[in-house]
Design an enzyme around this catalytic site. Structure first.
Site, PDB file in Angstrom:
ATOM      1  N   ARG A  61       0.837  -1.209   0.000  1.00  0.00           N
ATOM      2  CA  ARG A  61       0.000   0.000   0.000  1.00  0.00           C
ATOM      3  C   ARG A  61       0.871   1.259   0.000  1.00  0.00           C
ATOM      4  NH1 ARG A  61      -3.347   3.081   3.816  1.00  0.00           N
ATOM      5  NH2 ARG A  61      -5.262   3.705   2.737  1.00  0.00           N
ATOM      6  N   HIS A  65       0.762   4.068  -2.953  1.00  0.00           N
ATOM      7  CA  HIS A  65       0.455   5.458  -2.650  1.00  0.00           C
ATOM      8  C   HIS A  65       1.652   6.377  -2.897  1.00  0.00           C
ATOM      9  CE1 HIS A  65      -3.416   4.953  -0.071  1.00  0.00           C
ATOM     10  NE2 HIS A  65      -3.387   4.119  -1.093  1.00  0.00           N
ATOM     11  N   VAL A  69       1.868   9.526  -6.380  1.00  0.00           N
ATOM     12  CA  VAL A  69       2.079  10.944  -6.083  1.00  0.00           C
ATOM     13  C   VAL A  69       3.493  11.327  -6.494  1.00  0.00           C
ATOM     14  CG1 VAL A  69       2.085  12.706  -4.284  1.00  0.00           C
ATOM     15  CG2 VAL A  69       0.442  10.832  -4.167  1.00  0.00           C
ATOM     16  N   GLY A  71       5.377  10.153  -8.757  1.00  0.00           N
ATOM     17  CA  GLY A  71       6.251   9.044  -9.094  1.00  0.00           C
ATOM     18  C   GLY A  71       6.779   8.325  -7.867  1.00  0.00           C
ATOM     19  N   ASN A  93      -4.167   8.481   3.580  1.00  0.00           N
ATOM     20  CA  ASN A  93      -3.125   7.847   4.391  1.00  0.00           C
ATOM     21  C   ASN A  93      -3.309   8.028   5.884  1.00  0.00           C
ATOM     22  OD1 ASN A  93      -1.736   7.169   1.977  1.00  0.00           O
ATOM     23  ND2 ASN A  93      -0.793   9.194   1.933  1.00  0.00           N
ATOM     24  N   PRO A 162      -6.608   6.994  -5.592  1.00  0.00           N
ATOM     25  CA  PRO A 162      -7.997   6.537  -5.681  1.00  0.00           C
ATOM     26  C   PRO A 162      -8.641   6.364  -4.306  1.00  0.00           C
ATOM     27  CG  PRO A 162      -6.615   5.326  -7.206  1.00  0.00           C
ATOM     28  CD  PRO A 162      -5.685   6.130  -6.349  1.00  0.00           C
ATOM     29  N   HIS A 192      -5.470  -6.268  -3.093  1.00  0.00           N
ATOM     30  CA  HIS A 192      -6.435  -6.315  -1.991  1.00  0.00           C
ATOM     31  C   HIS A 192      -6.760  -7.748  -1.578  1.00  0.00           C
ATOM     32  CE1 HIS A 192      -8.137  -1.961  -2.464  1.00  0.00           C
ATOM     33  NE2 HIS A 192      -6.880  -2.013  -2.088  1.00  0.00           N
TER      34      HIS A 192
END
Length: 317
Positions: A61, A65, A69, A71, A93, A162, A192
């Site tokens: 994750r 994430h 953002v 790269g 986050n 997302p 997931h």
């Protein structure tokens, strides 16, 4: 005439610097400057996953994430400073992103054998791959040579990552903006198959959505109120929550996706056929997931972004 050792070292440093400036990534980037890198990361992740299998989910994750953002530049690992606000406290986050201390610990081990050589972004990329493999998932060739950001981008994190409440159209648009197509999106969502979600992220799904298995929703409502406050966490894949496999897609076909955004992948739309295939063909999922991870891992910072090799992942040098 053979190069002297000092000249050879200078040449290697120049080659490395050129690669970093040009944005070129290579799986052998540290083969000369830190030959023990992969062995060190693999050992650290094996210990971490034995202690808690969720550690693998935490890192995948973080990697996702981070890459979404500016790269894959380790910006998500930075604490706030007077100059910028940390991405750790962006809405996607805050109180949910975990694993920062694990990345710091692995980086410390790497620093012990190769000081000021390997970026935090590369440590995160390698650790993510090892974590997936340790839980039975696919392996892929991790391209290396990233530099660490000297700033965080909280505002971008709030807009570009997302949301669990997004519909299919919104998801496709967000991934497309990063150069990832709908197939990449559907394959990457298979991450997931491990991990958990907080009640507030799935409360609207189990209390309001209609495309959901009734028994599944009723069971979750017992521990997650419609307000989303004070409820329990739930596994994103209740079949095999600690194994990286294709059961996530089987749950979607059975209308047991925990998040609204996940079930959108199988809701009478463009990705239904692919979800059905992944649900019955684990090899196809693993192949596409690995390819999409390489593709996402190649997302580089915007041109002109300053970078460095951070010695501590939570702060700039």
């Amino acid at each position: 005439m053979a190069l002297k050792s000092s000249s050879l070292l200078l040449l290697l440093l120049l080659v490395s610097a050129t690669a970093l400036v040009s944005g070129h990534l290579s799986p052998t980037f540290y083969s000369s400057t830190c030959p023990g890198l992969r062995r060190t990361v693999r050992s650290a992740m094996a210990e971490a996953v034995r202690q808690n299998p969720r550690n693998a989910a935490f890192l995948i994750r973080l990697f996702f994430h981070d890459c979404f953002v500016n790269g894959c530049d380790g910006s998500i690992l930075l604490d706030s400073t007077a100059a910028f606000a940390s991405e750790k406290f962006a809405l996607p986050n805050n109180n949910s992103a975990r694993g920062f201390e694990l990345v710091d610990a692995i980086k410390a081990r790497v620093e012990a054998i190769c000081p000021a050589t390997v970026s935090c972004a590369d440590v995160l990329a390698l650790s993510t791959q090892e974590g997936v493999a340790l839980l039975g998932g696919p392996t892929w060739t991790v391209e290396l040579g990233r530099r660490d950001s000297r700033a965080a981008f909280q505002s971008a994190a709030n807009k570009e990552i997302p949301s669990p409440f997004d519909d299919l159209k919104e998801l496709v648009a967000l991934f497309r903006a990063k150069g990832l197509d709908a197939r990449d999106m559907t394959a990457l969502s298979g991450a997931h198959t491990i991990g958990q979600a907080q009640c507030f992220t799935y409360a609207p799904r189990i209390h309001e959505d209609r495309n959901i298995d009734g028994g599944f929703a009723a069971r979750l409502r017992r521990t997650c109120p419609a307000s989303g406050r004070g409820g329990a966490r739930a596994p994103l894949d209740s079949r095999t929550p600690y194994r990286f496999d294709n059961a996530f897609y089987q749950e979607l076909v059975a209308k047991r996706g925990l998040l609204h955004s996940d079930q959108e992948l199988f809701n009478g739309g463009s990705q239904d056929k692919l979800v059905r295939r992944y649900s019955t063909d684990a090899a196809a999922f693993e192949r596409d997931f690995a390819a999409a991870m390489v593709k996402m891992g190649a997302l580089l910072p915007r041109p002109g972004t300053k970078g460095e090799i951070r010695r501590k992942c939570n702060r700039i040098n």
